[in-house]
Design a protein around this motif. Structure first.
Motif, short mmCIF file in Angstrom:
data_model
loop_
_atom_site.label_atom_id
_atom_site.label_comp_id
_atom_site.label_asym_id
_atom_site.label_seq_id
_atom_site.Cartn_x
_atom_site.Cartn_y
_atom_site.Cartn_z
N TYR A 109 0.81 -1.22 0.00
CA TYR A 109 0.00 0.00 0.00
C TYR A 109 0.85 1.27 0.00
O TYR A 109 0.35 2.34 -0.31
N THR A 110 2.11 1.15 0.39
CA THR A 110 2.98 2.32 0.52
C THR A 110 4.44 1.90 0.37
O THR A 110 4.77 0.72 0.53
N ASP A 111 5.28 2.87 0.06
CA ASP A 111 6.72 2.62 0.00
C ASP A 111 7.40 2.91 1.34
O ASP A 111 8.59 2.62 1.49
N ALA A 112 6.69 3.49 2.29
CA ALA A 112 7.28 3.79 3.60
C ALA A 112 7.61 2.48 4.32
O ALA A 112 6.77 1.59 4.41
N ARG A 113 8.85 2.37 4.81
CA ARG A 113 9.30 1.14 5.47
C ARG A 113 9.95 1.47 6.81
O ARG A 113 10.69 2.43 6.94
N PHE A 114 9.64 0.61 7.77
CA PHE A 114 10.21 0.72 9.10
C PHE A 114 10.63 -0.66 9.58
O PHE A 114 10.10 -1.67 9.11
N GLU A 115 11.55 -0.69 10.51
CA GLU A 115 11.84 -1.89 11.26
C GLU A 115 11.29 -1.66 12.66
O GLU A 115 11.51 -0.59 13.25
N ILE A 116 10.54 -2.61 13.17
CA ILE A 116 9.99 -2.47 14.52
C ILE A 116 11.04 -2.96 15.50
O ILE A 116 11.37 -4.14 15.54
N ILE A 117 11.58 -2.02 16.27
CA ILE A 117 12.63 -2.34 17.23
C ILE A 117 12.00 -2.80 18.55
O ILE A 117 12.47 -3.73 19.17
N ILE A 118 10.94 -2.10 18.96
CA ILE A 118 10.20 -2.49 20.17
C ILE A 118 8.72 -2.47 19.82
O ILE A 118 8.24 -1.56 19.14
N ARG A 119 8.03 -3.47 20.30
CA ARG A 119 6.57 -3.56 20.19
C ARG A 119 6.12 -3.97 21.59
O ARG A 119 6.55 -4.99 22.11
N HIS A 120 5.25 -3.16 22.20
CA HIS A 120 4.84 -3.46 23.57
C HIS A 120 3.35 -3.17 23.75
O HIS A 120 2.86 -2.14 23.29
N TYR A 121 2.68 -4.08 24.43
CA TYR A 121 1.27 -3.89 24.80
C TYR A 121 1.19 -3.82 26.32
O TYR A 121 1.57 -4.77 27.00
N ASP A 122 0.74 -2.72 26.85
CA ASP A 122 0.57 -2.55 28.28
C ASP A 122 -0.85 -2.99 28.63
O ASP A 122 -1.81 -2.26 28.36
N GLU A 123 -0.98 -4.18 29.20
CA GLU A 123 -2.30 -4.74 29.50
C GLU A 123 -3.04 -3.96 30.57
O GLU A 123 -4.26 -3.94 30.59
N GLU A 124 -2.32 -3.30 31.46
CA GLU A 124 -2.97 -2.53 32.53
C GLU A 124 -3.59 -1.24 31.99
O GLU A 124 -4.73 -0.93 32.26
N ARG A 125 -2.81 -0.51 31.21
CA ARG A 125 -3.29 0.76 30.67
C ARG A 125 -3.98 0.62 29.32
O ARG A 125 -4.61 1.57 28.85
N LEU A 126 -3.81 -0.52 28.68
CA LEU A 126 -4.30 -0.74 27.31
C LEU A 126 -3.69 0.27 26.34
O LEU A 126 -4.37 0.87 25.52
N TRP A 127 -2.37 0.43 26.46
CA TRP A 127 -1.62 1.31 25.58
C TRP A 127 -0.69 0.47 24.71
O TRP A 127 -0.21 -0.58 25.11
N LEU A 128 -0.43 0.97 23.51
CA LEU A 128 0.51 0.36 22.58
C LEU A 128 1.74 1.26 22.47
O LEU A 128 1.59 2.49 22.38
N TYR A 129 2.91 0.64 22.46
CA TYR A 129 4.16 1.41 22.35
C TYR A 129 5.06 0.73 21.34
O TYR A 129 5.26 -0.48 21.39
N TRP A 130 5.58 1.52 20.41
CA TRP A 130 6.55 1.03 19.43
C TRP A 130 7.74 1.97 19.37
O TRP A 130 7.60 3.17 19.55
N VAL A 131 8.88 1.42 19.05
CA VAL A 131 10.02 2.20 18.58
C VAL A 131 10.31 1.66 17.19
O VAL A 131 10.52 0.46 17.00
N LEU A 132 10.28 2.57 16.21
CA LEU A 132 10.51 2.21 14.81
C LEU A 132 11.85 2.74 14.35
O LEU A 132 12.26 3.83 14.75
N LEU A 133 12.50 2.00 13.49
CA LEU A 133 13.70 2.45 12.80
C LEU A 133 13.29 2.73 11.36
O LEU A 133 12.67 1.88 10.70
N VAL A 134 13.61 3.92 10.87
CA VAL A 134 13.22 4.33 9.52
C VAL A 134 14.16 3.69 8.51
O VAL A 134 15.39 3.81 8.61
N ILE A 135 13.60 3.00 7.53
CA ILE A 135 14.38 2.34 6.47
C ILE A 135 14.14 3.11 5.17
O ILE A 135 13.01 3.21 4.70
N LYS A 136 15.23 3.66 4.62
CA LYS A 136 15.14 4.38 3.33
C LYS A 136 16.23 3.88 2.41
O LYS A 136 17.29 3.51 2.83
#
Length: 186
Positions: free
Chosen positions: A159-186
């Motif tokens: 769908y897009t040419d934008a590319r990232f590597e997911i360095i961190i993927r985290h789901y906080d079950e208590e707060r129901l928050w999502l957290y990612w750290v992405l590395l930009v791939i160009k």
């Protein structure tokens, strides 16, 4: 300070805002930015999107409304965003992306304004959060797998040419928050 990328439940510490790299085990180490060559430090290369009242020193602080400490006022639902291509080596987007209509265009703009190998910290409420649709300013829902569509090798990344590597993927079950750290791939 170290972070487990697979940690669930409990209290998750505030994501680091300094220039850090997370390895596959989620260990936080200083980044060697020499791989990027000379950085133009005449313009702060860290962007704090949707800062609101959380102003970060040494950054470009952005919000959709003028407030004390905000450097750039812009509605992120209007494209293109007001920054040049390849401007930032770090982008912080905490509790801002859920306020935008178009997830695909949002990620494309993040990719465009980020330098190669930049990191992007993203924190959003999970689509299942009870306040997600109660807030009248929320426009888009996110799930833990949403950003997989921007990873090389994903079956539906056409769908897009934008590319990232997911360095961190985290789901906080208590707060129901999502957290990612992405590395930009160009």
């Amino acid at each position: 300070q170290s972070f487990s990328r697979d940690r669930v439940g409990g209290r998750w510490p505030a994501p680091p805002l300094s220039l850090r790299w997370f390895d596959a085990q989620g260990v936080c180490d200083p980044v060697d930015f020499s791989i990027l060559g000379e950085l133009d430090m005449s313009y702060p290369a860290v962007l704090n999107l949707g800062a609101g009242k959380k102003i970060l020193g040494g950054c470009i602080n952005h919000d959709c409304r003028p407030r004390p400490g905000i450097d750039v006022v812009h509605d992120l639902n209007l494209y293109p965003w007001p920054w040049e291509t390849n401007t930032f080596h770090k982008i912080v987007a905490h509790h801002v992306l859920e306020h935008l209509w178009d997830r695909l265009k949002t990620l494309e703009e993040l990719w465009r304004i980020a330098r190669p190998f930049a990191t992007i910290d993203i924190l959003v409420p999970d689509a299942a959060h009870p306040e997600m649709w109660k807030d009248p300013t929320h426009r888009s829902a996110w799930r833990l797998g949403t950003l997989d569509y921007f990873v090389e090798g994903h079956g539906f990344n056409f769908y897009t040419d934008a590319r990232f590597e997911i360095i961190i993927r985290h789901y906080d079950e208590e707060r129901l928050w999502l957290y990612w750290v992405l590395l930009v791939i160009k």
